[in-house]
Scaffold this motif. Structure first.
Motif, short mmCIF file in Angstrom:
data_model
loop_
_atom_site.label_atom_id
_atom_site.label_comp_id
_atom_site.label_asym_id
_atom_site.label_seq_id
_atom_site.Cartn_x
_atom_site.Cartn_y
_atom_site.Cartn_z
N THR A 67 70.07 18.02 30.89
CA THR A 67 68.81 18.20 30.17
C THR A 67 68.62 17.20 29.03
O THR A 67 67.58 17.20 28.39
CB THR A 67 68.73 19.62 29.58
N ALA A 68 69.61 16.37 28.77
CA ALA A 68 69.50 15.40 27.67
C ALA A 68 68.84 14.12 28.18
O ALA A 68 69.00 13.74 29.33
CB ALA A 68 70.88 15.07 27.12
N THR A 69 68.11 13.46 27.29
CA THR A 69 67.45 12.20 27.66
C THR A 69 68.25 11.00 27.18
O THR A 69 69.07 11.11 26.26
CB THR A 69 66.06 12.11 27.01
N VAL A 70 67.96 9.87 27.77
CA VAL A 70 68.72 8.67 27.45
C VAL A 70 68.46 8.22 26.01
O VAL A 70 69.41 7.89 25.28
CB VAL A 70 68.45 7.55 28.50
N ALA A 71 67.22 8.26 25.56
CA ALA A 71 66.96 7.84 24.18
C ALA A 71 67.45 8.88 23.18
O ALA A 71 67.89 8.54 22.08
CB ALA A 71 65.47 7.57 23.96
N GLY A 72 67.38 10.14 23.56
CA GLY A 72 67.92 11.19 22.70
C GLY A 72 69.41 11.02 22.51
O GLY A 72 69.95 11.20 21.41
N PHE A 73 70.10 10.64 23.59
CA PHE A 73 71.54 10.40 23.52
C PHE A 73 71.83 9.22 22.60
O PHE A 73 72.69 9.30 21.71
CB PHE A 73 72.05 10.13 24.94
N VAL A 74 71.09 8.15 22.77
CA VAL A 74 71.31 6.95 21.96
C VAL A 74 71.00 7.22 20.48
O VAL A 74 71.71 6.78 19.59
CB VAL A 74 70.44 5.78 22.48
N ALA A 75 69.93 7.99 20.24
CA ALA A 75 69.50 8.20 18.85
C ALA A 75 70.28 9.31 18.17
O ALA A 75 70.46 9.29 16.96
CB ALA A 75 68.01 8.54 18.82
N GLY A 76 70.74 10.29 18.97
CA GLY A 76 71.34 11.45 18.33
C GLY A 76 72.78 11.72 18.71
O GLY A 76 73.44 12.55 18.09
N GLY A 77 73.28 11.03 19.73
CA GLY A 77 74.64 11.28 20.19
C GLY A 77 75.60 10.22 19.70
O GLY A 77 75.23 9.32 18.95
N SER A 78 76.85 10.33 20.12
CA SER A 78 77.81 9.31 19.71
C SER A 78 78.75 8.93 20.83
O SER A 78 79.39 7.88 20.77
CB SER A 78 78.60 9.81 18.51
N GLY A 79 78.82 9.71 21.87
CA GLY A 79 79.72 9.43 22.98
C GLY A 79 79.84 10.68 23.81
O GLY A 79 78.95 11.53 23.78
N GLY A 80 80.90 10.79 24.56
CA GLY A 80 81.09 11.99 25.36
C GLY A 80 81.91 11.70 26.59
O GLY A 80 82.91 10.99 26.52
N GLY B 210 65.37 15.75 24.97
CA GLY B 210 65.63 17.05 25.59
C GLY B 210 65.91 18.16 24.58
O GLY B 210 66.02 19.32 24.96
N GLY B 211 66.01 17.79 23.32
CA GLY B 211 66.31 18.81 22.30
C GLY B 211 67.69 19.40 22.46
O GLY B 211 67.92 20.58 22.21
N THR B 212 68.67 18.55 22.86
CA THR B 212 70.02 19.06 23.10
C THR B 212 70.98 18.73 21.97
O THR B 212 72.17 18.99 22.09
CB THR B 212 70.58 18.48 24.41
N GLY B 213 70.47 18.13 20.91
CA GLY B 213 71.34 17.85 19.77
C GLY B 213 71.83 19.14 19.14
O GLY B 213 71.31 20.22 19.41
#
Lengths: 476, 476
Positions: free
Chosen positions: B144-157, B80-83
């Motif tokens: 707007t965030a995607t599941v793989a984007g979250f896994v690859a670029g996120g850390s929690g929330g 989603g490009g939300t990083g």
């Protein structure tokens, strides 16, 4: 108090409500698992009610309470009788109020279940399973314990690793209690007010309805892991407990040689001498748990219920019936000289503290830890097995625990305070004044009521005069 | 590297797979929320891919990767490009692999959901709701965030207050990733192996399938509590976090004057100057929470979504869109001079440490804390708002945080290491060697790959040569 209760008049007042006065049957319903303690076993041996009444509705409970009030007869409420502090034992006789037939599950919604007091915990879980839900926690006596008995006499158990204890905000949602007065009132307790009646042994109101929170239901997988050393098992269990993403319902450590020696139906799975960790984990937590466990070279999977052949599962009790107070029960059945303690270890001491304690009493004590959440942190509850010699020695061991900084919830005492925080619970006392002005509900269990001047710091046992008078009266 | 990629040959190799090379559209898809940082805003301003490809199947992804391998064109995967660390920005151009149309939810079972990489988190939750389940956690960009984007670029929330972070065992169950080779292979990662690709910014494989654990779904109630002081709000939030029986999904502290000043659509609910605690709680936790909150004299309920009139809810964004990185976004929209930090405070310091820090930078920093579980304990993650003056001053503030004992996850850097643990992640590096031997996946993001001798202790920024070369090439 003495045996001079007018039971005949009482029975006449309660009319057609089911009752039983056959002494053998009454005595049977007047006990719980108090005999886990050699001390209580001696002290409470002669305890019995005069009559058991088994109401089916709240109206019938109110009739019983009004009659007892009129005739000044003590009333002790009882669920499954699975306590082990003598919680439901009528120390000075009178009416045993058996709530086991008020067992309906009244409503199930998202996150909530409402039950009658005598609903068995296992049955509640069966009823809520269709909604994909189950109770947050249950004692190891799940199969025969009631929901109100758990709330009134328990403190936590299987599930406390995630949710903490029954006394924590949110783990009981609502209680409805009847007062023991000329015209019993029904009081609804929620929020802060729940502390008035949770873990009060039924001394300040009779619970007639319980609302509990629900958690998601899973087909929990049973695991047994073996370790050469208690210390390594404890360290593993603590580290696993601290894994926030691995959903667990139970995490228990039992030191060798207890598991092989006492878990008779599991013993072929457990090599002699091994310490074990018992765990219940959600199916989707198994793979992460196995990955995590590979970091512990000394951990050995001995049993995994999801991978066991059906015939291997036959005849095995659920794993939680090896944990909590069932650990003691298993040990007692093999070796009647075993008894136990209930310990909370100091937060800053951790594993080193527990090790020091067990080294000190190595010849008399075998480690048993339950991992729980307490005030937002993972901690150990201790239920060590103790080889009983004398009451004096048992007291010495407990005093030593306290001197070293541990807290003892003495399971060899029948009062709320001695089995608990060793101080007056002003909230519960005030509520007793409101619900039971004549002190007829479960007499002898709340020291603050019986003897307001009792000195807890003197380390002397409270002796309930009513128990002694009753014993004399029964003998005569 | 430079701009000399043979895009025409690439397009010919991928055949009918959807692609876009209109420079304006490509540039739009080449950015994320990097502009939260004035430093990244400057450094990454000119970053753009050469072409965007939008596959619909794993087979198409493999075709794209094989073509890129043949032509040695960099590939940067994007959801989603939300990083906000520039995670999905193609520093040295090439192919932007847009996975947003691979968005199917493939299977839902008890405790588990399997999705394609581009499934939006909010859509996954909608799909799983029918089974009474939802994702354990999501970023504030859920919509707007995607599941793989979250896994690859996120850390929690949102959810980390209960479940910890994505890196914890159990919070991602399985990833399927494709390698960038002549013949891309599909690798299935579970257990320990997940650490190879979780939070690796897509530098070592392209995620084509994700299996995530599910938690029970509730109609979470939104609460806003007001406090006169940040300190009191923080103390309340910590105490509430430690209540194991009160089920929460979010617990945020934002210091005054930010809430009234920046939460524009909520500002009529929040008196000027107030610090707030934002919370999401399960419906059956509301009554216990209210009882608990009565112990805090200075806590004032400002908003409760379950008691608000429908017209009062109209136009209000979900409360989690005031939390985590959305707090920064709200502030930035009102005051473009605001930026932020990401801080982990030392475990033993607690509230006193946070107070000291905020007093030190009182004129430049406004407190923002997120309560999380970390290694079994409740802790604070800090995302303080900072008034930006110069890059030097920003670096000074961060260095001071580190000198005092806090850990900075620097959101003003685009590399994994500088935004993370400031050391080589040997596992991720080894996996990159396996999945991306030519170093074509998201170049410039893993220092350990680009410059194995980089000295993290020198406190100097890593400058990716490919970024500079690209900037020159684009200018020319």
């Amino acid at each position: 108090m003495s045996r001079a209760y007018d039971i005949a008049a009482f029975l006449s007042l309660i009319g057609s409500i089911k009752s039983e006065d056959n002494p053998a049957l009454v005595k049977q319903k007047s006990r719980d698992f108090y005999w886990y303690s050699p001390v209580l076993k001696r002290e409470l041996a002669s305890v019995t009610a005069d009559v058991v009444v088994t109401p089916k509705t709240e109206v019938e409970v109110a009739t019983v309470l009004a009659a007892a009030h009129e005739l000044k007869i003590p009333v002790t409420a009882r669920g499954g009788g699975t306590g082990n502090y003598g919680q439901a034992m009528p120390l000075t006789g009178g009416v045993l109020l058996n709530l086991i037939e008020m067992n309906k599950v009244l409503s199930i919604r998202s996150g909530r279940v409402v039950c009658e007091p005598g609903a068995l915990l296992g049955e509640v879980d069966k009823a809520t399973a269709a909604s994909g839900q189950e109770l947050r926690m249950f004692p190891s006596t799940r199969a025969t314990a009631t929901v109100a008995g758990f709330v009134a006499g328990g403190s936590g158990g299987v599930g406390s690793i995630t949710w903490g204890g029954l006394r924590d905000f949110g783990n009981v949602l609502r209680l409805r209690v009847l007062t023991l007065e000329a015209e019993p009132r029904a009081l609804e307790l929620t929020g802060e007010d729940l502390h008035k009646a949770v873990h009060a042994y039924g001394t300040n109101g009779v619970i007639t309805e319980v609302e509990m929170p629900l958690a998601p239901q899973y087909d929990w997988i049973e695991l047994i892991l073996g370790f050469d050393k208690f210390e390594a098992a404890s360290a593993y269990a603590l580290a696993l407990a601290e894994q926030d993403g691995i959903l667990k319902k139970l995490l228990t450590v039992v030191a060798g040689p207890a598991p092989h020696a006492y878990f008779l139906r599991h013993r072929s799975l457990i090599p002699s001498g091994k310490s074990v960790v018992l765990a219940l984990v959600a199916p989707h937590a198994l793979d992460p748990l196995e990955a995590f466990t590979r970091h512990f070279k000394d951990a050995q999977f001995l049993f995994n219920s999801s991978r066991a052949a059906p015939e291997a599962l036959q005849g095995l009790p659920p794993i939680y019936e090896l944990a909590w107070n069932h650990t003691t029960l298993r040990a007692l059945r093999v070796d009647p000289a075993i008894t136990y303690l209930q310990v909370r270890y100091p937060e800053d001491g951790g594993l080193a503290f527990i090790k020091r304690l067990h080294e000190k009493f190595a010849s008399e004590m075998v480690g048993h830890l339950e991992l729980i959440r307490f005030n937002g942190r993972i901690g150990f509850a201790g239920l060590p097995l103790v080889r009983f010699t004398t009451e004096e020695r048992l007291n010495e061991i407990m005093a030593e625990h306290e001197d070293m900084g541990a807290m003892i919830f003495n399971p060899h005492r029948y009062t709320l305070e001695e089995g608990g925080m060793k101080q007056t619970d002003a909230t519960q006392l005030a509520f007793k004044r409101e619900t039971d002005p004549d002190g007829l509900l479960n007499p002898g269990k709340m020291i603050a009521w019986e003897d307001p001047d009792f000195d807890f710091s003197a380390r002397k046992n409270f002796l309930f005069p009513g128990l002694e008078a009753r014993a004399l009266a029964v003998q005569s």
